[in-house]
Design an enzyme around this catalytic site. Structure first.
Site, mmCIF file in Angstrom:
data_model
loop_
_atom_site.group_PDB
_atom_site.id
_atom_site.type_symbol
_atom_site.label_atom_id
_atom_site.label_comp_id
_atom_site.label_asym_id
_atom_site.label_seq_id
_atom_site.Cartn_x
_atom_site.Cartn_y
_atom_site.Cartn_z
ATOM 1 C CB CYS A 187 -0.982 0.025 1.155
ATOM 2 S SG CYS A 187 -0.601 -1.055 2.511
ATOM 3 N NE ARG A 208 1.684 -9.972 4.314
ATOM 4 C CZ ARG A 208 0.384 -9.912 4.033
ATOM 5 N NH1 ARG A 208 -0.438 -10.800 4.562
ATOM 6 N NH2 ARG A 208 -0.089 -8.985 3.234
ATOM 7 C CD GLN A 225 -0.635 -9.266 -0.744
ATOM 8 O OE1 GLN A 225 -0.100 -8.173 -0.686
ATOM 9 N NE2 GLN A 225 -1.568 -9.643 0.113
ATOM 10 C CG ASP A 273 -2.182 -5.418 -2.867
ATOM 11 O OD1 ASP A 273 -3.406 -5.323 -2.668
ATOM 12 O OD2 ASP A 273 -1.319 -5.076 -2.043
ATOM 13 C CG HIS A 324 -3.788 -0.240 -2.285
ATOM 14 N ND1 HIS A 324 -2.674 -0.924 -2.688
ATOM 15 C CD2 HIS A 324 -4.077 -0.666 -1.024
ATOM 16 C CE1 HIS A 324 -2.286 -1.722 -1.700
ATOM 17 N NE2 HIS A 324 -3.114 -1.594 -0.696
ATOM 18 C CE LYS A 345 -9.804 -10.221 7.122
ATOM 19 N NZ LYS A 345 -8.591 -10.993 6.902
ATOM 20 C CG HIS A 394 -5.951 -2.325 1.648
ATOM 21 N ND1 HIS A 394 -4.604 -2.163 1.822
ATOM 22 C CD2 HIS A 394 -6.539 -1.461 2.507
ATOM 23 C CE1 HIS A 394 -4.389 -1.247 2.740
ATOM 24 N NE2 HIS A 394 -5.532 -0.802 3.178
#
Length: 638
Positions: free
Chosen positions: A337, A366, A384, A386, A388, A467, A513
């Site tokens: 992000c 992670r 990911q 991913d 935003h 979420k 997200h």
RNA sequence: GCCGAUGUAGCUCAGCCGGUAGAGCAACUGAUUCGUAAUCAGUAGGUCAGGAGUUCGAAUCUCCUCAUCGGCUCCA
């Protein structure tokens, strides 16, 4: 004498004396197959067959092979197991023992540990209890009496359960069979002899009440079915499922390796695995561009200050890796992000620019606890898909709906069924109550608007917002979160993101997200298991393998290989000096969609003879024709 | 991270009560040149996860570490 009016199976009604047992009423009402009944449903409530019926309405049998019947059977089996355990291991305390999907468990506190041999002994004792056919007896006592009862017996976990019941609960029910008494809501099967087919599967540690601050108990898992055949089928299916395990298939199909020397949770993709992920990633880019996303790319490490500002340093530090560069601390990104925030901030934004959708195939690291690592499904480095999305509060609903639509499309492309969960505010979180409420409502409203079925997962949200999670199942029926949509009112605040509204004033955008497949690695793992390694043609790293019959066909085989590669077919050659049957067998085990046999006939006529993965022979066709067939089937997603 | 189990050749697995390692498949070499799920023969391959200890002697017994597997907790 008081009567109850009961609905009959044929649709009529009849009166019976009040207080007759459910079993007697079922028999008198003319229900069939009562020998398969394990319980009864009285006006929608599940009760013991021995329970007296004192009200008008419906009484129906609950069959052993129904969903509820199986759960009752398994729950009763867990009581029998607890009895057997206490017979064999005096002093063992019982905690809880529910039925679960596909079986049951019981948690015990035991100073020693249960071994596999112990499981066999326990099974043996259970068989004895079952052959005695002791009845399950229900009685109700006051809560205080129950507390005294279990305290006298030293069953501290039961006492704790009773003490924690809501204050208005005055009475509880106890069930006993043989000499064993358990606190239980029921219902149960009539007697231990009803249990016909069960098996204890394994022992595992489990925290009391699922809290890692509590004592570690020993959990024995087992399963049970109405018949031995069903149990056998289940055990066979489990064996089959193990063959679909992506860790096994990853090795067999030469897709990837997990190597101790490299480190836990780190994946090395071999050529075929890397090709598979490239195919998936190419699909991702295409689909995102189609839906109005911008592709962006952030750095792998960012200065520590940014992570402090984002809140990750305070809330996610234990999962992050840090490194020092020129005396400056950098955080290796666990999420994508931050860079996206900075892209937004690089210009003054107008409400006319929104929504902005930044997409990144972002590789993150992670620090996952060692015990949770699991092949491709849980790794320490993963990528990911991913994005935003920054938008006005008014646009939020449409954006969320567009994402759920995207997820649904993607799941159809990969032939997945999925489950949806809405996760609400966790204990450890940031942000105001109003923001949380608004965000949670926005997510829920979008699901309702789309008519999607979902469950609420209370307290399971991210630290920065609620979420929606989309879950897929692996070969062993474990659920894995892939897609997720997370609302975030905090990060735009922390990075002071603004846009100029129609009123000329600065406003705060809202951020989402979201991931569609989730982590490419995890998705690949689930995908491999889902298809049992036999990937659809468009995803297969190798779509066709050319097989020569003898060495004299090699030059022609190479010519075919060249033409196919030029035509965009992912092909390879097996030109070894082996018998055709041997090559076919190997190709079959590698689950290659097409095997192209080239021998005298094909060489003569300038053709190939494709053999499909299902064994069907398509007959001779020219190379261009085959390439066209592959292209067409890829487009049709076969 | 916690509980339990496991770790022997590339893979699947033998190896008893301590006496220095074995099979099948795979690999490699040779022969064979073969038409839709396994051709034959030979060769090579192991610091028995790593480390420490007990012992005349350890794959085997003890301890520690690492990793994997099954759960729990946590998560994409």
């Amino acid at each position: 004498m008081k009567q109850v009016r009961i609905q009959l199976p044929d649709g009529g009604k009849a009166d019976f004396p009040s207080g007759m047992s459910a079993r007697e009423i079922l028999a008198a009402a003319g229900w069939k197959d009562l020998e398969n009944a394990v319980a009864a449903r009285v006006n929608g409530n599940l009760v013991d067959l021995a329970r007296p019926v004192t009200e008008d309405g419906n009484v129906e049998p609950v069959a052993a092979n129904s969903k509820e019947g199986l759960a009752i059977l398994r729950h009763s089996t867990s009581h029998v197991m607890a009895q057997a355990v206490q017979d064999l291991f005096p002093g063992v305390k019982v905690a809880i023992g529910p039925s679960i999907e596909d079986g049951f468990y019981y948690d015990f506190e035991y100073s020693d540990t249960f071994t596999t041999e112990d499981l066999s002994r326990i099974e043996g004792r259970m068989e004895e209890i079952i052959s005695r056919d002791d009845s399950f007896e229900r009685r109700e006592i006051s809560r205080d009496e129950a507390i005294r009862f279990f305290r006298d017996r030293g069953e501290t976990y039961k006492v704790e359960l009773l003490e924690d019941l809501p204050g208005d609960v005055a009475a509880v029910s106890l069930y006993s069979q043989g000499g064993y008494v358990d606190l239980c809501r029921g219902p149960h099967v009539p007697s231990t002899g009803t249990i016909r087919a069960f098996k204890l599967l394994n022992v595992a540690g489990a925290y009391w009440r699922g809290d890692e601050k509590n004592a570690m108990l020993q959990r024995i898992y087992g399963t049970g079915f109405g018949t031995r055949e069903e149990l056998g089928d289940y055990l066979t299916a489990m064996e089959e499922a193990k063959k679909r395990d992506h860790r096994r298939l990853g090795r067999e199909l030469d897709l990837f390796q997990l190597n101790d020397e490299v480190g836990p949770g780190l994946i090395i993709f071999h050529p075929k695995g890397a090709l598979l992920r490239t195919i998936i990633e190419d699909w991702e880019r295409k689909e995102h561009l189609k839906r109005g996303y911008d592709i962006v790319q952030g750095p792998q490490i960012l200065k520590g200050d940014l992570w402090k500002r984002s809140g990750h340093f305070d809330h996610y530090r234990e999962n992050m890796y840090f490194t020092e560069v020129d005396k400056e601390i950098y955080g290796i990104k666990p999420m994508n992000c931050i860079a996206h925030m900075l892209i937004y901030k690089s210009k003054i934004r107008s409400y006319r620019d929104l929504p902005l959708r930044y997409f990144e195939l972002g590789t993150v690291h992670r620090h996952e606890k060692t015990g949770v690592l699991h092949g491709l499904l849980r790794a320490r480095q993963f990528t990911q898909d991913d994005a935003h999305i920054l938008c006005t509060p008014e646009q939020l609903n449409d954006e969320i709906k567009a994402i759920t639509g995207f997820v649904d499309d993607a799941m159809k492309v990969f032939h997945f069924e999925y489950e949806v969960e809405l996760s609400t505010r966790p204990a450890k979180s940031i942000g105001t109550d109003e923001d949380w409420e608004m965000a949670t409502n926005a997510l829920e409203q979008s699901l309702k608007d789309r008519g999607m079925a979902y469950e609420i997962n209370a307290g399971d949200g991210a630290f920065y917002g609620p979420k929606i999670d989309f879950k897929l199942k692996d070969a062993l029926k474990r659920k894995w979160q892939c897609a997720t949509i997370q609302c975030d009112f905090t990060l735009p605040e922390r990075f002071d993101l603004t846009y100029v509204g129609a009123d000329g004033e600065r406003h705060r955008p809202v951020m989402l997200h979201r991931v569609i497949l989730g982590a490419i690695e995890r998705f690949m793992g689930v995908l491999i298991e889902h298809y049992g390694g036999a990937l659809p043609l468009w995803l297969s790293p190798v779509q066709a393998r050319i097989m020569t019959v003898t060495d004299r066909h090699i030059p022609y085989g190479q010519e075919v290989l060249r033409s196919l590669l030029e035509a965009g077919v992912r092909a390879e050659g097996d030109f070894r000096n082996e018998k055709l049957g041997y090559k076919i067998r190997e190709g079959q085990n590698q689950k290659i969609p097409f095997m192209l046999v080239v021998g005298d006939r094909e060489m003569e006529s300038k053709t190939v003879s494709p053999r499909q993965r299902d064994g069907e022979n398509l007959g001779a066709m020219d190379v261009a024709g085959f390439a066209g067939l592959v292209r067409e089937r890829c487009e049709r997603n076969e």
